[in-house]
Design an enzyme around this catalytic site. Sequence first.
Site, short mmCIF file in Angstrom:
data_model
loop_
_atom_site.label_atom_id
_atom_site.label_comp_id
_atom_site.label_asym_id
_atom_site.label_seq_id
_atom_site.Cartn_x
_atom_site.Cartn_y
_atom_site.Cartn_z
N CYS A 3 45.69 39.62 46.48
CA CYS A 3 44.78 40.20 47.46
C CYS A 3 45.54 41.08 48.44
O CYS A 3 46.53 40.64 49.03
CB CYS A 3 44.03 39.10 48.21
N ARG A 56 33.29 42.12 39.63
CA ARG A 56 32.04 42.71 40.12
C ARG A 56 31.00 42.87 39.02
O ARG A 56 29.80 42.78 39.28
CB ARG A 56 32.35 44.06 40.78
N LYS A 75 47.42 34.10 40.14
CA LYS A 75 46.73 35.37 39.93
C LYS A 75 47.48 36.44 40.72
O LYS A 75 47.63 36.32 41.93
CB LYS A 75 45.27 35.30 40.37
#
EC number: 1.3.1.91
Length: 333
Positions: A96, A230, A135
């Site tokens: 992130c 998304r 991740k």
Amino acid sequence: MPRYPAHKLAVAPMMDWTDRHCRFFHRGLTREALLYSEMVTAEAILHGDRERLLGFSPKEQPVALQLGGSDPAKLSVAAKAGEAFGYSEINLNVGCPSDRVKSGSFGACLMQSPDLVAECVGAMKAAVDVPVTVKCRIGVDDQDPEEALDRLADAVLASGADALWVHARKAWLQGLSPKENREIPPLDYERVYRLKARLPHVFVGINGGIADLDQAEAHLRHVDGVMLGRAAYHNPALLAEIDRRIYGAAEADADVFAAAERMIPYVERHMRAGGRVANVTRHMLGLFQGRPGARRWRQILTVDGARGDSGPEVIEAGLRAIAPAAEEGECAA
């Protein structure tokens, strides 16, 4: 074969989106896909309301908890708390790029500190029995993705990481917003494929810009897992095909109408606990994307669902709006 469970497809952790209501809804569309929590910081778990931060329904399983942090001791405690709540996996966020994450020295900036990430993974592995995964991005800023991704992968695997999920873009920590970091840095799927080829016995999953199940199936010819973000959130009906197309289930695809109806008693329980219908229905807006009546469905859930006195009848009204539209040939939107 990878030691990690055969999670061929996952729905990505997405801040403000993949909360417990979203996950319960998605589980009505797929039995098999791995679902992720929003990122929760280790610091919040140490000092906050753990039930609010970590609580979820067992019906969401399999569900993984994504943690943010860079302090091995704090991540160890947070991972143990997550395991106690019943999560089937603990994942460390090394991807992130938000300002909040940068100021806390975790997320994508940790790509620059593989030894620290390895120490964090080792501490989490020592604390829990469930899989611990990472991740990450392929690199940040001016890093060479060939060298940066291999260094991180080798370091965390040496500390016991059970799987790597790789967002196939760099993150730019200066000059791009989080939204731009999801779209502007070019995708490099081949870099993730090369990582998998170098580590044939390690579970490597891919993430980033994957729009549909056709693309997911193409990626699965090269890697072990695909993570949808998304695309799954905005068009959740595609989740209804996952069990058949990705996992080979013999049963028919999930019924999207039944998945919506399943949320009616869920909303009733949520409201009895003091919640609002909009907390749940905001995740359901895209369910009928491309179908006649989709515009009216969204309108009812958005406008009527925002009223303070609304309840689960909002979902019932939205479903009634779909069928007549289909019969009358209303244009989908």
